[in-house]
Motif scaffolding. Sequence first.
Motif, PDB file in Angstrom:
ATOM      1  N   MET A  56       0.825  -1.220   0.214  1.00 37.01           N
ATOM      2  CA  MET A  56      -0.021   0.093  -0.109  1.00 37.01           C
ATOM      3  C   MET A  56       0.927   1.195  -0.031  1.00 37.01           C
ATOM      4  O   MET A  56       1.785   1.409   0.765  1.00 37.01           O
ATOM      5  CB  MET A  56      -0.858  -0.063   1.206  1.00 37.01           C
ATOM      6  N   ALA A  57       0.522   2.330  -0.824  1.00 35.03           N
ATOM      7  CA  ALA A  57       1.127   3.352  -0.922  1.00 35.03           C
ATOM      8  C   ALA A  57       0.665   4.476   0.121  1.00 35.03           C
ATOM      9  O   ALA A  57      -0.473   4.543   0.184  1.00 35.03           O
ATOM     10  CB  ALA A  57       1.425   3.981  -2.279  1.00 35.03           C
TER      11      ALA A  57
ATOM     12  N   HIS B 263      -3.241  -2.913  -5.564  1.00 32.55           N
ATOM     13  CA  HIS B 263      -2.938  -4.451  -5.776  1.00 32.55           C
ATOM     14  C   HIS B 263      -3.795  -5.134  -4.755  1.00 32.55           C
ATOM     15  O   HIS B 263      -3.378  -5.743  -3.703  1.00 32.55           O
ATOM     16  CB  HIS B 263      -1.538  -4.706  -5.907  1.00 32.55           C
ATOM     17  N   MET B 264      -5.163  -5.346  -5.037  1.00 34.33           N
ATOM     18  CA  MET B 264      -5.826  -6.036  -4.101  1.00 34.33           C
ATOM     19  C   MET B 264      -6.640  -7.419  -4.801  1.00 34.33           C
ATOM     20  O   MET B 264      -6.896  -7.232  -5.746  1.00 34.33           O
ATOM     21  CB  MET B 264      -7.251  -5.338  -3.629  1.00 34.33           C
TER      22      MET B 264
ATOM     23  N   THR C 218      -7.537  -6.236  -8.414  1.00 33.04           N
ATOM     24  CA  THR C 218      -6.585  -6.722  -9.494  1.00 33.04           C
ATOM     25  C   THR C 218      -6.488  -8.349  -9.433  1.00 33.04           C
ATOM     26  O   THR C 218      -5.519  -8.891  -9.100  1.00 33.04           O
ATOM     27  CB  THR C 218      -5.162  -6.195  -9.034  1.00 33.04           C
ATOM     28  N   ASP C 219      -7.930  -8.913  -9.248  1.00 33.86           N
ATOM     29  CA  ASP C 219      -7.990 -10.335  -9.319  1.00 33.86           C
ATOM     30  C   ASP C 219      -7.012 -11.110 -10.365  1.00 33.86           C
ATOM     31  O   ASP C 219      -6.983 -10.480 -11.350  1.00 33.86           O
ATOM     32  CB  ASP C 219      -9.413 -10.825  -9.297  1.00 33.86           C
ATOM     33  N   HIS C 220      -6.696 -12.261 -10.059  1.00 33.81           N
ATOM     34  CA  HIS C 220      -6.002 -13.248 -11.146  1.00 33.81           C
ATOM     35  C   HIS C 220      -7.000 -13.317 -12.442  1.00 33.81           C
ATOM     36  O   HIS C 220      -7.827 -13.924 -12.287  1.00 33.81           O
ATOM     37  CB  HIS C 220      -5.345 -14.270 -10.633  1.00 33.81           C
ATOM     38  N   ASP C 221      -6.551 -12.615 -13.439  1.00 26.44           N
ATOM     39  CA  ASP C 221      -7.229 -13.143 -14.926  1.00 26.44           C
ATOM     40  C   ASP C 221      -8.765 -12.993 -14.698  1.00 26.44           C
ATOM     41  O   ASP C 221      -9.507 -13.854 -15.352  1.00 26.44           O
ATOM     42  CB  ASP C 221      -6.852 -14.760 -15.251  1.00 26.44           C
TER      43      ASP C 221
ATOM     44  N   LEU D 117       0.366  -6.784 -13.719  1.00 29.58           N
ATOM     45  CA  LEU D 117      -0.638  -5.938 -13.207  1.00 29.58           C
ATOM     46  C   LEU D 117      -1.017  -5.005 -14.288  1.00 29.58           C
ATOM     47  O   LEU D 117      -0.118  -4.243 -15.054  1.00 29.58           O
ATOM     48  CB  LEU D 117      -0.216  -5.040 -11.954  1.00 29.58           C
ATOM     49  N   GLY D 118      -2.387  -4.898 -14.414  1.00 26.33           N
ATOM     50  CA  GLY D 118      -2.852  -3.932 -15.558  1.00 26.33           C
ATOM     51  C   GLY D 118      -4.241  -3.504 -15.086  1.00 26.33           C
ATOM     52  O   GLY D 118      -4.797  -3.566 -14.174  1.00 26.33           O
TER      53      GLY D 118
END
Length: 90
Positions: free
Chosen positions: A1-2, A19-20, A49-52, A89-90
């Motif tokens: 976390m920033a 990134h969660m 940002t779940d996987h796929d 990540l995208g």
Amino acid sequence: MAHAPLAADGSADGTVDLHMHSTHSDGQHAPAELVPMALAAGVSAIALTDHDEVSGLPELRRAAEGTGLEVISGVELSASSEKSDLHILG
């Protein structure tokens, strides 16, 4: 976390988590559960940002409506080659 400094009124000014994961991939919490957790931590924006997978975004957006939490659409794409596995990540 920033982390960023708090604003003069004590609110989270720029603290974000980009990134969660949720139960729509390998996370432990449903997308809607992430909203109160982020707010309690003083986060002002989150990216799911779940996987796929992007299927959790509608639930997250509905849960965040009216809370002031900014929801950023994201995904963690899996890629592999003979030499390695990558998560982008995208």
